[in-house]
Design a protein around this motif. Structure first.
Motif, PDB file in Angstrom:
ATOM      1  N   ASP A 141     -21.550  42.486  -0.793  1.00 42.44           N
ATOM      2  CA  ASP A 141     -22.162  42.821  -2.087  1.00 42.44           C
ATOM      3  C   ASP A 141     -21.327  42.245  -3.228  1.00 42.44           C
ATOM      4  OD1 ASP A 141     -19.974  44.481  -1.930  1.00 42.44           O
ATOM      5  OD2 ASP A 141     -21.072  46.323  -2.362  1.00 42.44           O
ATOM      6  N   ARG A 142     -20.320  41.419  -2.880  1.00 41.53           N
ATOM      7  CA  ARG A 142     -19.432  40.846  -3.888  1.00 41.53           C
ATOM      8  C   ARG A 142     -19.877  39.443  -4.305  1.00 41.53           C
ATOM      9  NH1 ARG A 142     -13.485  41.461  -1.629  1.00 41.53           N
ATOM     10  NH2 ARG A 142     -14.405  40.385   0.139  1.00 41.53           N
ATOM     11  N   TRP A 143     -19.387  38.990  -5.465  1.00 40.06           N
ATOM     12  CA  TRP A 143     -19.607  37.610  -5.888  1.00 40.06           C
ATOM     13  C   TRP A 143     -18.804  36.721  -4.945  1.00 40.06           C
ATOM     14  CZ3 TRP A 143     -23.009  35.256  -8.832  1.00 40.06           C
ATOM     15  CH2 TRP A 143     -22.807  33.913  -9.114  1.00 40.06           C
ATOM     16  N   ILE A 144     -19.330  35.548  -4.619  1.00 37.86           N
ATOM     17  CA  ILE A 144     -18.692  34.672  -3.651  1.00 37.86           C
ATOM     18  C   ILE A 144     -18.136  33.428  -4.345  1.00 37.86           C
ATOM     19  CG2 ILE A 144     -19.010  33.349  -1.532  1.00 37.86           C
ATOM     20  CD1 ILE A 144     -21.726  35.380  -1.582  1.00 37.86           C
ATOM     21  N   ASN A 145     -16.877  33.126  -4.086  1.00 40.31           N
ATOM     22  CA  ASN A 145     -16.267  31.880  -4.531  1.00 40.31           C
ATOM     23  C   ASN A 145     -16.401  30.879  -3.386  1.00 40.31           C
ATOM     24  OD1 ASN A 145     -15.506  32.782  -7.053  1.00 40.31           O
ATOM     25  ND2 ASN A 145     -13.448  33.345  -6.410  1.00 40.31           N
ATOM     26  N   PHE A 146     -17.357  29.950  -3.535  1.00 43.18           N
ATOM     27  CA  PHE A 146     -17.549  28.912  -2.535  1.00 43.18           C
ATOM     28  C   PHE A 146     -16.605  27.752  -2.829  1.00 43.18           C
ATOM     29  CE2 PHE A 146     -21.686  31.064  -2.419  1.00 43.18           C
ATOM     30  CZ  PHE A 146     -21.828  31.249  -1.049  1.00 43.18           C
ATOM     31  N   PRO A 147     -16.106  27.074  -1.808  1.00 42.02           N
ATOM     32  CA  PRO A 147     -15.149  25.989  -2.060  1.00 42.02           C
ATOM     33  C   PRO A 147     -15.760  24.833  -2.852  1.00 42.02           C
ATOM     34  CG  PRO A 147     -15.793  26.026   0.258  1.00 42.02           C
ATOM     35  CD  PRO A 147     -16.358  27.258  -0.383  1.00 42.02           C
ATOM     36  N   TRP A 148     -17.057  24.648  -2.779  1.00 39.50           N
ATOM     37  CA  TRP A 148     -17.702  23.542  -3.489  1.00 39.50           C
ATOM     38  C   TRP A 148     -18.046  23.872  -4.934  1.00 39.50           C
ATOM     39  CZ3 TRP A 148     -19.542  25.435   1.195  1.00 39.50           C
ATOM     40  CH2 TRP A 148     -20.538  26.412   1.113  1.00 39.50           C
ATOM     41  N   SER A 149     -17.934  25.115  -5.342  1.00 39.34           N
ATOM     42  CA  SER A 149     -18.325  25.449  -6.717  1.00 39.34           C
ATOM     43  C   SER A 149     -17.292  26.264  -7.485  1.00 39.34           C
ATOM     44  CB  SER A 149     -19.657  26.200  -6.717  1.00 39.34           C
ATOM     45  OG  SER A 149     -19.548  27.412  -6.005  1.00 39.34           O
ATOM     46  N   VAL A 150     -16.147  26.533  -6.883  1.00 44.49           N
ATOM     47  CA  VAL A 150     -15.151  27.365  -7.557  1.00 44.49           C
ATOM     48  C   VAL A 150     -14.397  26.588  -8.648  1.00 44.49           C
ATOM     49  CG1 VAL A 150     -13.212  27.003  -5.943  1.00 44.49           C
ATOM     50  CG2 VAL A 150     -13.431  29.177  -7.148  1.00 44.49           C
ATOM     51  N   GLU A 151     -14.268  25.285  -8.470  1.00 42.75           N
ATOM     52  CA  GLU A 151     -13.602  24.453  -9.470  1.00 42.75           C
ATOM     53  C   GLU A 151     -14.634  23.951 -10.483  1.00 42.75           C
ATOM     54  OE1 GLU A 151     -10.323  23.687  -9.720  1.00 42.75           O
ATOM     55  OE2 GLU A 151      -9.879  24.975  -8.014  1.00 42.75           O
ATOM     56  N   PRO A 152     -14.231  23.757 -11.743  1.00 44.93           N
ATOM     57  CA  PRO A 152     -15.173  23.218 -12.732  1.00 44.93           C
ATOM     58  C   PRO A 152     -15.495  21.758 -12.430  1.00 44.93           C
ATOM     59  CG  PRO A 152     -12.980  23.381 -13.676  1.00 44.93           C
ATOM     60  CD  PRO A 152     -12.917  24.018 -12.312  1.00 44.93           C
ATOM     61  N   PRO A 153     -16.618  21.254 -12.926  1.00 42.96           N
ATOM     62  CA  PRO A 153     -16.958  19.847 -12.727  1.00 42.96           C
ATOM     63  C   PRO A 153     -15.874  18.936 -13.309  1.00 42.96           C
ATOM     64  CG  PRO A 153     -18.831  21.047 -13.621  1.00 42.96           C
ATOM     65  CD  PRO A 153     -17.652  21.979 -13.677  1.00 42.96           C
ATOM     66  N   VAL A 154     -15.770  17.731 -12.766  1.00 40.13           N
ATOM     67  CA  VAL A 154     -14.803  16.770 -13.290  1.00 40.13           C
ATOM     68  C   VAL A 154     -15.433  15.878 -14.363  1.00 40.13           C
ATOM     69  CG1 VAL A 154     -13.390  16.742 -11.217  1.00 40.13           C
ATOM     70  CG2 VAL A 154     -15.252  15.089 -11.464  1.00 40.13           C
ATOM     71  N   VAL A 155     -16.724  16.047 -14.588  1.00 40.99           N
ATOM     72  CA  VAL A 155     -17.432  15.327 -15.648  1.00 40.99           C
ATOM     73  C   VAL A 155     -18.273  16.324 -16.425  1.00 40.99           C
ATOM     74  CG1 VAL A 155     -17.548  13.126 -14.420  1.00 40.99           C
ATOM     75  CG2 VAL A 155     -19.399  14.759 -14.176  1.00 40.99           C
ATOM     76  N   ASP A 156     -18.552  15.998 -17.676  1.00 44.48           N
ATOM     77  CA  ASP A 156     -19.468  16.841 -18.428  1.00 44.48           C
ATOM     78  C   ASP A 156     -20.872  16.246 -18.321  1.00 44.48           C
ATOM     79  OD1 ASP A 156     -19.640  14.740 -20.254  1.00 44.48           O
ATOM     80  OD2 ASP A 156     -18.478  15.739 -21.798  1.00 44.48           O
ATOM     81  N   ARG A 157     -21.845  16.845 -18.970  1.00 43.48           N
ATOM     82  CA  ARG A 157     -23.242  16.410 -18.849  1.00 43.48           C
ATOM     83  C   ARG A 157     -23.468  14.980 -19.352  1.00 43.48           C
ATOM     84  NH1 ARG A 157     -26.453  19.018 -15.738  1.00 43.48           N
ATOM     85  NH2 ARG A 157     -28.202  19.319 -17.110  1.00 43.48           N
ATOM     86  N   GLN A 158     -22.540  14.465 -20.174  1.00 43.12           N
ATOM     87  CA  GLN A 158     -22.668  13.087 -20.655  1.00 43.12           C
ATOM     88  C   GLN A 158     -21.934  12.116 -19.716  1.00 43.12           C
ATOM     89  OE1 GLN A 158     -21.816  15.629 -22.970  1.00 43.12           O
ATOM     90  NE2 GLN A 158     -23.993  15.712 -23.428  1.00 43.12           N
ATOM     91  N   VAL A 159     -21.514  12.619 -18.557  1.00 45.02           N
ATOM     92  CA  VAL A 159     -20.852  11.845 -17.505  1.00 45.02           C
ATOM     93  C   VAL A 159     -19.562  11.193 -17.997  1.00 45.02           C
ATOM     94  CG1 VAL A 159     -21.221  10.217 -15.620  1.00 45.02           C
ATOM     95  CG2 VAL A 159     -23.164  11.422 -16.565  1.00 45.02           C
ATOM     96  N   ARG A 160     -18.786  11.974 -18.722  1.00 43.02           N
ATOM     97  CA  ARG A 160     -17.453  11.543 -19.104  1.00 43.02           C
ATOM     98  C   ARG A 160     -16.459  12.214 -18.159  1.00 43.02           C
ATOM     99  NH1 ARG A 160     -17.109  13.469 -25.084  1.00 43.02           N
ATOM    100  NH2 ARG A 160     -17.656  15.262 -23.863  1.00 43.02           N
ATOM    101  N   VAL A 161     -15.456  11.503 -17.719  1.00 43.07           N
ATOM    102  CA  VAL A 161     -14.425  12.082 -16.884  1.00 43.07           C
ATOM    103  C   VAL A 161     -13.592  13.026 -17.738  1.00 43.07           C
ATOM    104  CG1 VAL A 161     -12.399  11.594 -15.453  1.00 43.07           C
ATOM    105  CG2 VAL A 161     -14.380  10.052 -15.409  1.00 43.07           C
ATOM    106  N   LEU A 162     -13.433  14.267 -17.250  1.00 37.38           N
ATOM    107  CA  LEU A 162     -12.739  15.292 -18.035  1.00 37.38           C
ATOM    108  C   LEU A 162     -11.230  15.311 -17.834  1.00 37.38           C
ATOM    109  CD1 LEU A 162     -15.239  18.249 -17.656  1.00 37.38           C
ATOM    110  CD2 LEU A 162     -14.962  16.728 -19.597  1.00 37.38           C
ATOM    111  N   ASP A 163     -10.784  15.174 -16.607  1.00 34.41           N
ATOM    112  CA  ASP A 163      -9.344  15.328 -16.358  1.00 34.41           C
ATOM    113  C   ASP A 163      -8.814  14.208 -15.467  1.00 34.41           C
ATOM    114  OD1 ASP A 163     -10.653  16.202 -14.100  1.00 34.41           O
ATOM    115  OD2 ASP A 163      -9.472  18.017 -13.863  1.00 34.41           O
ATOM    116  N   ALA A 164      -9.020  13.006 -15.911  1.00 33.20           N
ATOM    117  CA  ALA A 164      -8.587  11.846 -15.102  1.00 33.20           C
ATOM    118  C   ALA A 164      -7.095  11.630 -15.222  1.00 33.20           C
ATOM    119  CB  ALA A 164      -9.321  10.583 -15.569  1.00 33.20           C
TER     120      ALA A 164
END
Length: 164
Positions: A141-164
């Motif tokens: 009944d808990r919120w699940i941290n999945f390995p594929w979604s726990v980290e933030p995206p590496v790009v924003d919606r304009q497809v810029r690299v955020l933390d290169a």
């Protein structure tokens, strides 16, 4: 004890394999696996290999927009699978979690009139799910941290690299 369920990549491998064993022991032999993107892609691929099913399809459904934030109703996004591709098939619908169950219900109902049989497999199922999946690795009944979604995206919606 954490208020979240933590699934690592390693534990996901174990979960997917155990889920496949449960399906195989039940004697269910799907003709195709219908993945609910995005989280279901990992589950479907793993089950496809473990159950020796090469026919994998994808259905894109948008429902969650953030942690415990969702649209009023799930929405199918194009391209929607053709009913002709599903006609007469034995289908296993794969997703990462049955939370409210609304997404799984939408997909299962879409298949119901066209397929010979449809069953659902998930890694996690929550008590409030309106769909009681035939195959579940773990109930929570808990919120699940999945390995594929726990980290933030590496790009924003304009497809810029955020933390290169």
């Amino acid at each position: 004890m954490s208020d979240r369920e933590e699934l690592s990549w390693e534990l996901f491998g174990t979960a997917a394999r155990e889920l496949a064993h449960t399906i195989a022991k039940d004697g269910f032999k799907p003709d195709l696996i219908l993945s609910i993107a995005r989280g279901g892609l990992f589950v479907a691929g793993s089950l496809g290999y473990a159950l020796d099913v090469k026919n994998l399809h994808v259905m894109n459904v948008e429902f969650y927009t953030g942690v415990d934030q969702r649209l009023d109703l799930p929405v199918m996004l194009p391209p929607v699978p053709s009913a002709v591709d599903l006609t007469g098939a034995t289908v296993l619908v794969a997703d990462d979690v049955a939370d409210t169950g609304a997404t799984l219900k939408l997909v299962r109902d879409f298949c119901q009139d066209h397929v010979a049989e449809v069953r659902c497999a998930v890694i996690y199922q929550k008590p409030r799910s309106e769909v009681d999946c035939e195959y579940v690795w773990k109930h929570t009944d808990r919120w699940i941290n999945f390995p594929w979604s726990v980290e933030p995206p590496v790009v924003d919606r304009q497809v810029r690299v955020l933390d290169a």
